[in-house]
Design an enzyme around this catalytic site. Sequence first.
Site, PDB file in Angstrom:
ATOM      1  N   GLU A 295       0.801  -1.239   0.000  1.00 28.25           N
ATOM      2  CA  GLU A 295       0.000   0.000   0.000  1.00 28.25           C
ATOM      3  C   GLU A 295       0.823   1.273   0.000  1.00 28.25           C
ATOM      4  OE1 GLU A 295       0.313  -1.352   4.435  1.00 28.25           O
ATOM      5  OE2 GLU A 295       0.207  -2.287   2.434  1.00 28.25           O
ATOM      6  N   HIS A 319      -8.284  -3.711  -1.244  1.00 21.81           N
ATOM      7  CA  HIS A 319      -7.519  -3.835   0.004  1.00 21.81           C
ATOM      8  C   HIS A 319      -6.456  -2.739   0.096  1.00 21.81           C
ATOM      9  CE1 HIS A 319      -5.605  -6.130   3.364  1.00 21.81           C
ATOM     10  NE2 HIS A 319      -4.534  -5.517   2.904  1.00 21.81           N
ATOM     11  N   GLU A 320      -5.650  -2.614  -0.950  1.00 25.05           N
ATOM     12  CA  GLU A 320      -4.552  -1.634  -0.904  1.00 25.05           C
ATOM     13  C   GLU A 320      -5.098  -0.209  -0.853  1.00 25.05           C
ATOM     14  OE1 GLU A 320      -2.342  -5.057  -0.887  1.00 25.05           O
ATOM     15  OE2 GLU A 320      -2.019  -3.042  -0.072  1.00 25.05           O
ATOM     16  N   HIS A 323      -6.083   0.808   2.571  1.00 26.28           N
ATOM     17  CA  HIS A 323      -4.942   1.188   3.415  1.00 26.28           C
ATOM     18  C   HIS A 323      -4.697   2.693   3.403  1.00 26.28           C
ATOM     19  CE1 HIS A 323      -3.047  -2.240   5.249  1.00 26.28           C
ATOM     20  NE2 HIS A 323      -2.964  -2.926   4.117  1.00 26.28           N
ATOM     21  N   GLU A 342      -3.946  -4.122   9.410  1.00 29.59           N
ATOM     22  CA  GLU A 342      -4.505  -5.112   8.485  1.00 29.59           C
ATOM     23  C   GLU A 342      -5.932  -5.544   8.817  1.00 29.59           C
ATOM     24  OE1 GLU A 342      -1.203  -4.834   6.009  1.00 29.59           O
ATOM     25  OE2 GLU A 342      -3.242  -5.582   5.738  1.00 29.59           O
ATOM     26  N   ASP A 401       8.579  -9.587  10.629  1.00 32.29           N
ATOM     27  CA  ASP A 401       7.835 -10.356   9.623  1.00 32.29           C
ATOM     28  C   ASP A 401       7.107 -11.539  10.237  1.00 32.29           C
ATOM     29  OD1 ASP A 401       9.595 -10.145   6.394  1.00 32.29           O
ATOM     30  OD2 ASP A 401       8.669  -8.654   7.721  1.00 32.29           O
ATOM     31  N   TYR A 409      -4.867 -10.129   9.857  1.00 34.29           N
ATOM     32  CA  TYR A 409      -5.836  -9.821   8.800  1.00 34.29           C
ATOM     33  C   TYR A 409      -7.244 -10.325   9.155  1.00 34.29           C
ATOM     34  CZ  TYR A 409      -1.811  -8.798   5.789  1.00 34.29           C
ATOM     35  OH  TYR A 409      -0.659  -8.269   5.242  1.00 34.29           O
TER      36      TYR A 409
HETATM   37 ZN   LIG Z   1      -2.760  -5.013   3.829  1.00 28.35          ZN
END
Ligand SMILES: [Zn+2]
Length: 635
Positions: A295, A319-320, A323, A342, A401, A409
């Site tokens: 994003e 989705h992006e 953001h 998310e 990460d 999500y």
């Molecule tokens: Zn995302």
Amino acid sequence: MNHILRFIPILCTCVAFAACVQADPVRHMADGHGGASHYTMDPHSFARPDEAVATHLNLDIHVDMGRQRIHGTATYDLKRQSGDSVVFDTYGLSIEKVTLGDGSEAKHALGDSSSMGRALKVALPPGANKVAITYSTGPEAKALQWLSPGQTKDKQHPFLFTQGEAALTRSWIPIQDSPGIRITYDAHVTVPQELMAVMSATNPQERNSEGSYRFRMDKPIPSYLIALAVGDIHFKATGNRTGVYAERSMVDTAAWELADMEKMVEAAEALYGPYRWGRYDVIILPPSFPFGGMENPCLTFATPTIIAGDRTLTSLIAHELAHSWSGNLVTNATWNDFWLNEGFTVYFEHRITEALYGKDYNDMTTVLGYQDLLKTIAEIDSGKHPEDSALHLDLAGRDPDDGMTDVAYEKGYALLRLIESKVGRPDFDAFLRGYFDHFAFQSITTDTFKAYIRKELLGPKQVDLNLDEWIDKPGLPANVLVPTSEKFAEVDKELSRWSTGAPAKGTPAKLLNTQGWNTFQWMHFLRHLPPGETPARMDELDAAFHFSASGNSEILAAWLEQCVKNNYQKAFPKLDEFLTTVGRRKFLIPLYQALIATKEGRERALEIYAHARPNYHSVSVRTIDDLLQWKGPRS
Ligand SMILES: [Zn+2]
């Protein structure tokens, strides 16, 4: 970011992380853009914004495609609070010179090396509030993916793209690399004149003959959202505020596929207020891009695997785009709060797609996401960190990460669906709109969110909700709303016709009622095929539905996973081709996981990986190296 990452056990890095950070805890939150100047501890940054914090970056760099190196100067305006130094994050950078605003040399030192990189500490005499760092990137620049012409779609020119999330921007810019610190930036980028540069900022739509490009981002953003792409890039508009960038042969196809973008922006604004970033463009990157999308403000970076030829995979763009509110406007202050980015974005994405494509579409994508969540929580439970299925994470001493799983999500989305069901959609929408306005251009923690929703919504509405359980406890609370889909119920009926009496009997594939099924119905069908399908039945399915020849990456990936599980050798050349060209982590993990479930499969996985690995971004390489316990190509 849109990725959907299945959980896999990480083997090695922890210890190094712990050692370097814990020794020197820092505090930061809601930085100097008019926000309060006290901070939350960010375990993944060396920066000390409680002493000196950057407010603006002037970046002047040259991109050397031949030597795969970036060289230039990052000049920062600083806001000072206390102390006599400023600290930046770096990873694998060569620092050539550091000067102050008056041009004099500044005393500086790099700290010990760790898996989080090295702290760059610069001494600041009284009154000094500008620092210029001249540097160059090294071969370890994990954020950078340099592609040879052979690795691009058109095979004519090299390509470069950056991926900063979560803590990788420090590998191409010396920077206070924490989501809790926000800066504005402007940049001057020079590239070979036959190429074009674009960034997460105001962008050119035409290339210029000098190869010199200027960019401005006048909204304060966190470092992970600073992004750059360089290549034989072309632009095509899809609306007044929207357009697509891509390689020459891809730009028209991509513009057709993403024709709904303008409508998406309008639908999003109708829900939660104005889009505050000016233009909304998308760049389609070469297939090695490790995620579905990223994003980056003003310019979403996206994988070409969403170009299905039938516009069915564009929810990723929703989705992006979402953001632009949840994540880019209101940002997680640390990676322990990743669900704030998310979870809200998955909820918002579904509201955009529901507005454009209807309830059935939404029900199907909600059920698919829920299926992924259950699988991921089961894997986390049996892994090294069962606590990782909580929304609010504790990633101190680990790679950020590690927190990027379906939990942030889909469990985040499930919590917001539940809250909506408790307060009603109109009040929930008013709350969300207020939330985005109240925390606009700020970075917040989970605790701040809890206090805010209790004060602004749950309290006034007298809603009794187990919020702490949802946010702080692992697993799924008992009051989760289990989604259903009528469209999937139709698929389940055909699945039982196909499965009943298998392998001998059952309804022939070509007689199943699959007329008009969309991508998600096929994904549901493929995910729920009965185990132990024979080569003859796989033949029958492929002859009837042409899965191996599908141009839709979601359907092809789900089919190839079944081919591995059923050892359907006929499809293995296609599997090899797919794993060698597509670098999207979401597809790589389940396929390699399915392969290593057997001894022969592991052999095949190592064989394919040996020639596919050079095409993957470092983010995917780290994940698959761990999964396969890769020791390097066999001699
Ligand atoms: Zn995302």
